[in-house]
Design a protein around this motif. Sequence first.
Motif, short mmCIF file in Angstrom:
data_model
loop_
_atom_site.label_atom_id
_atom_site.label_comp_id
_atom_site.label_asym_id
_atom_site.label_seq_id
_atom_site.Cartn_x
_atom_site.Cartn_y
_atom_site.Cartn_z
N ILE A 122 82.06 44.12 -83.30
CA ILE A 122 81.34 43.01 -82.69
C ILE A 122 79.91 42.91 -83.20
O ILE A 122 79.36 41.81 -83.35
N LEU A 123 79.28 44.05 -83.51
CA LEU A 123 77.89 44.01 -83.99
C LEU A 123 77.79 43.39 -85.37
O LEU A 123 76.72 42.91 -85.76
N GLY A 124 78.88 43.40 -86.12
CA GLY A 124 78.88 42.71 -87.41
C GLY A 124 78.79 41.21 -87.25
O GLY A 124 78.32 40.50 -88.15
N MET A 125 79.24 40.70 -86.10
CA MET A 125 79.16 39.27 -85.82
C MET A 125 77.84 38.89 -85.17
O MET A 125 77.41 37.74 -85.26
N LEU A 126 77.22 39.85 -84.50
CA LEU A 126 75.99 39.56 -83.76
C LEU A 126 74.78 39.89 -84.61
O LEU A 126 74.16 40.93 -84.48
N ASN A 127 74.45 38.96 -85.52
CA ASN A 127 73.30 39.13 -86.40
C ASN A 127 72.18 38.19 -85.97
O ASN A 127 72.42 37.17 -85.32
N GLY A 128 70.96 38.51 -86.36
CA GLY A 128 69.83 37.63 -86.06
C GLY A 128 69.72 37.37 -84.57
O GLY A 128 69.85 38.26 -83.74
N GLN A 129 69.48 36.10 -84.22
CA GLN A 129 69.33 35.73 -82.81
C GLN A 129 70.62 35.91 -82.04
O GLN A 129 70.61 36.05 -80.82
N GLN A 130 71.76 35.90 -82.74
CA GLN A 130 73.04 36.11 -82.06
C GLN A 130 73.07 37.45 -81.34
O GLN A 130 73.72 37.59 -80.31
N ARG A 131 72.36 38.43 -81.89
CA ARG A 131 72.37 39.76 -81.29
C ARG A 131 71.74 39.76 -79.90
O ARG A 131 71.99 40.64 -79.08
N MET A 132 70.91 38.75 -79.61
CA MET A 132 70.27 38.66 -78.30
C MET A 132 71.18 37.98 -77.27
O MET A 132 70.81 37.83 -76.11
N LEU A 133 72.38 37.58 -77.68
CA LEU A 133 73.36 36.96 -76.77
C LEU A 133 72.81 35.74 -76.05
O LEU A 133 73.16 35.47 -74.90
N ALA A 156 68.68 47.08 -72.85
CA ALA A 156 67.87 48.29 -73.03
C ALA A 156 68.12 48.92 -74.40
O ALA A 156 67.19 49.41 -75.05
N ALA A 157 69.37 48.88 -74.85
CA ALA A 157 69.69 49.42 -76.17
C ALA A 157 69.02 48.62 -77.28
O ALA A 157 68.63 49.17 -78.32
N LEU A 158 68.84 47.32 -77.06
CA LEU A 158 68.13 46.49 -78.04
C LEU A 158 66.63 46.77 -78.00
O LEU A 158 66.00 46.99 -79.04
N SER A 159 66.06 46.76 -76.80
CA SER A 159 64.60 46.87 -76.68
C SER A 159 64.07 48.24 -77.12
O SER A 159 62.94 48.35 -77.59
N THR A 160 64.89 49.28 -76.98
CA THR A 160 64.46 50.62 -77.40
C THR A 160 64.73 50.89 -78.88
O THR A 160 64.34 51.94 -79.40
N GLY A 161 65.41 49.96 -79.55
CA GLY A 161 65.71 50.14 -80.96
C GLY A 161 66.99 50.91 -81.22
O GLY A 161 67.34 51.18 -82.38
N ILE A 162 67.71 51.27 -80.16
CA ILE A 162 68.93 52.08 -80.34
C ILE A 162 69.99 51.33 -81.13
O ILE A 162 70.61 51.88 -82.05
N ILE A 163 70.20 50.05 -80.81
CA ILE A 163 71.21 49.26 -81.52
C ILE A 163 70.89 49.18 -83.01
O ILE A 163 71.74 49.46 -83.87
N ASN A 164 69.66 48.79 -83.34
CA ASN A 164 69.29 48.64 -84.75
C ASN A 164 69.37 49.97 -85.50
O ASN A 164 69.76 50.01 -86.67
N THR A 165 69.02 51.05 -84.83
CA THR A 165 69.10 52.37 -85.46
C THR A 165 70.54 52.72 -85.82
O THR A 165 70.81 53.26 -86.91
N ILE A 166 71.46 52.40 -84.94
CA ILE A 166 72.87 52.72 -85.18
C ILE A 166 73.49 51.77 -86.21
O ILE A 166 74.35 52.18 -87.00
N VAL A 167 73.04 50.51 -86.22
CA VAL A 167 73.54 49.56 -87.21
C VAL A 167 73.16 50.01 -88.62
O VAL A 167 73.92 49.83 -89.57
N GLU A 168 71.99 50.62 -88.76
CA GLU A 168 71.56 51.12 -90.08
C GLU A 168 72.55 52.13 -90.63
O GLU A 168 72.93 52.08 -91.79
#
Length: 327
Positions: free
Chosen positions: A82-93, A26-38
């Motif tokens: 951990i989010l520094g390691m989860l880039n690109g498709q990796q972020r989708m686990l 849910a945090a990915l689909s709502t854009g919350i993760i990407n917003t915080i990574v910025e």
Amino acid sequence: MKNGTETLETYTTLMTMNGAAHAYAAALSTGIINTIVEEPRTAHDIVRICGTVEHATVLLLDALCAMNVLVKDGERYGPAPILGMLNGQQRMLGNDHWAHLPAFLHTGKLARHAGDAGMAAQEQELSSAALEWLMAPVAQEVAALIGIGARMRECAILDIGSGAAVWSITCAKLDTAAHVTAVDWPAMLVAATEAARAAGVSDRFTAMPGNYETIEFGVSTYDLAIAANIIHRETPETCRSLFSRVLAALKPGGTLAIIDVFSGQEAGELTRAISALELALHAGHGGYKRSEDVIHCLGECGFVEAAYKPVRLPPYTMGAVLAARPA
């Protein structure tokens, strides 16, 4: 009473893992993760940017902090390491290929995976970087088991299917006179070459692009050969072929270190079982090997003194089979 307690613990674990997976999705689909990574932001800012409800968003953010996905500093939420390691498709686990699991069960058709020729070079590099971060402590332990910097010095090291070369570069840092030759596809060697530069060993690092199943390793050239995270992709027949070629490439008395996922550590059995299922999703052959079968195969190929050493560190699935070319 014990069985009842274990059942309750299993139920709680399953419910928590499922809830955590949905919270992360849910945090990915709502854009919350990407917003915080910025940049780190307050809950109020996150709600404004993502268009979510504040009360529910705060609960989600706190859950992500408990999962060590986010960290909170005062009123601001920021990305955990951990989010520094989860880039690109990796972020989708791995959601893209786990979604294929029902079809795989019904048809046996494989999912696309990181080793496919069509995968972008950038994604391969990111996958290698994540593996390097995960395996760095294990690599240190394996280097100690081999005796790098102690009984083994000034080593010529062959890293077969090197990926980011975390195993051989770790050895080169401990043995300051070692030289590494890394064999892998060109896209993977980009990550390995950069890792060697970052580790300060680029002057003792050679990239050898090509298919490790067919490339010429040389004869009596290396003190140590490393085959890490590759034999699970091989059949018994291709393992025998590889081991025979490595035997010829080692100097008399040289060591082969086979590092891979092996069963036998209770703490890692769930991780190993899920990893085995994931492997089956995108590999039409191979599979995780039993250490005793690997040892038997090495003996058939002419190696001696083969022995299995478990690595009792997270993810509690890794081990090393060490064997020697006769002196």
